[in-house]
Design an enzyme around this catalytic site. Structure first.
Site, short mmCIF file in Angstrom:
data_model
loop_
_atom_site.label_atom_id
_atom_site.label_comp_id
_atom_site.label_asym_id
_atom_site.label_seq_id
_atom_site.Cartn_x
_atom_site.Cartn_y
_atom_site.Cartn_z
N CYS A 116 0.81 -1.22 0.00
CA CYS A 116 0.00 0.00 0.00
C CYS A 116 0.84 1.27 0.00
CB CYS A 116 -0.95 -0.01 1.18
SG CYS A 116 -2.10 -1.38 1.10
N HIS A 256 -3.47 7.08 2.05
CA HIS A 256 -3.84 5.75 1.56
C HIS A 256 -5.23 5.41 2.11
CE1 HIS A 256 -3.89 1.58 0.66
NE2 HIS A 256 -3.76 1.20 1.92
N ASN A 286 -10.09 -0.40 -0.89
CA ASN A 286 -8.63 -0.28 -0.82
C ASN A 286 -8.02 -0.85 -2.11
OD1 ASN A 286 -5.91 -0.51 -0.29
ND2 ASN A 286 -6.15 -1.46 1.72
#
Ligand code: UT7
Length: 331
Positions: A116, A256, A286
């Site tokens: 990520c 993020h 996500n």
């Protein structure tokens, strides 16, 4: 640092596949509810690729979008960094596949793996080439097809992720305005909290690794959550303080998108007002390496990110990988 040539973002392009899975679709697949997913994560829906569409396909679409907006052709690029945790295959690299799909002869490039945090790591890596003067036009892409490594019978993970891609072009900032500074850190002690155990040199693919579901995302959600809340705030505060910047100076916070609660806790701790915080996890889930460029696009579309704004990016991901970037927005 003011003496150095800086790199700046000169174009942004994004892509998400058209197919959407909303929370109600998951109610038919696993024991979950729209209410649980929304309150615990902030996610309403996410985009997923159709069978046969890979990370490189989304990356190529995002790249084309960025190139068109900059009025450049693929041949104008000097280097390509693709951030991904879901490469089309182990090798060749996704960068090679994207280069070929773009028809960008003579381009140099490689993949970067940092889950990520991969987009902010790749952004800084690309910037170093521009800042050193070795490469003039560098494309950085974050692209992930998370649906390819999800166990759609595991309610703890399958509801969290989506697919997508975002690309930026980096060029020299003659006016000194662009990427200002970064604070990155890796912490392998957290590797066992979020990982995909099968398919690598440690556990090569066998019938057994498939039967044991080792080719899917495994996550200790609470451990990652606690680490993310603590470390995202840590790197943001360190970066701001080193640059003599306060939270009040930041115009736009683009984190993020793993969990709305992590984002809000980080913003509260750093002292960033809610109207400065970009959240689009409700629409995309996500998307791992793609969350930050997708959120940049959301911020621009919503008129919340303008040329000249001071921007803070932040991420925590598998590894653990942690990162924060301070930049002046140049689009
Ligand atoms: O981008 C990479 C980094 N990843 C992250 O940052 C993710 C960080 N972690 C999180 O975002 C959260 O931990 C999750 C969203 C993954 C989970 O939320 P949580 O509030 O930490 O829930 P939990 O894991 O503590 O589970 C609470 C309960 C459990 O049931 P019991 O044991 O209390 O009966 C779970 O089994 O919720 C249950 N549960 C679900 N229930 C309905 C877990 N997933 C689901 C689900 N639907 N999808």
């Amino acid at each position: 640092m003011s003496e150095r040539v800086r790199a700046k973002i000169t174009a942004l392009g994004t892509y998400v596949p058209p197919r959407v899975l909303n929370n109600h679709d998951f109610e038919k697949m696993v024991e979950t509810s729209d209410e649980w997913i929304l309150t615990r994560t902030g996610i309403r829906e996410r985009h997923v690729v159709d069978k046969g569409v890979a990370t490189s396909d989304m990356a190529t679409e995002a790249a084309k979008c960025a190139l068109a907006r900059r009025g450049m052709t693929p041949k104008d690029l000097d280097a390509l960094v693709v951030a991904t945790v879901t490469p089309d295959m182990f090798f060749p690299s996704t960068a090679c596949l994207v280069q070929h799909k773009l028809g960008a002869q003579g381009l140099w490039g490689f993949d970067l793996s940092a889950a990520c945090s991969a987009f902010v790591y790749a952004l800084q890596t690309g910037a170093q080439f521009v800042m050193s003067g070795t490469h003039k036009k560098v494309m950085v892409i974050g692209s992930d097809a998370m649906s390819s490594i999800l166990d759609y019978t595991d309610r703890a993970t399958c509801i969290l992720f989506g697919d997508g891609a975002g690309a930026v072009i980096l060029e020299a900032a003659e006016d000194g305005v662009g990427l200002i500074d970064f604070e990155h850190e890796i912490d392998g002690a957290g590797g066992c909290s979020l990982y995909m155990p099968g398919g690598g040199s440690l556990n090569p693919s066998t019938h057994e690794t498939v039967d044991k579901k080792m080719h899917f995302v495994h996550q200790d959600g609470q451990a990652v959550f606690k680490y993310a809340v603590r470390k995202m705030g840590d790197v943001c505060e360190k970066l701001l303080s080193r640059n003599g910047v306060t939270a009040a100076d930041i115009d736009c916070f683009i984190p993020h998108q793993a969990n709305q609660r992590i984002i809000k806790a980080t913003a509260d701790r750093v002292g960033l007002a809610p109207e400065k915080v970009i959240i689009n996890i409700d629409r995309y889930g996500n998307t791992t390496a793609a969350t930050i460029p997708l959120a940049m696009q959301t911020a621009m579309d919503e008129g919340r990110l303008k040329k000249g704004d001071l921007v803070l990016l932040a991420s925590v991901g598998a590894g653990f990988t942690v990162g924060a970037t301070l930049l002046r927005w140049t689009l």
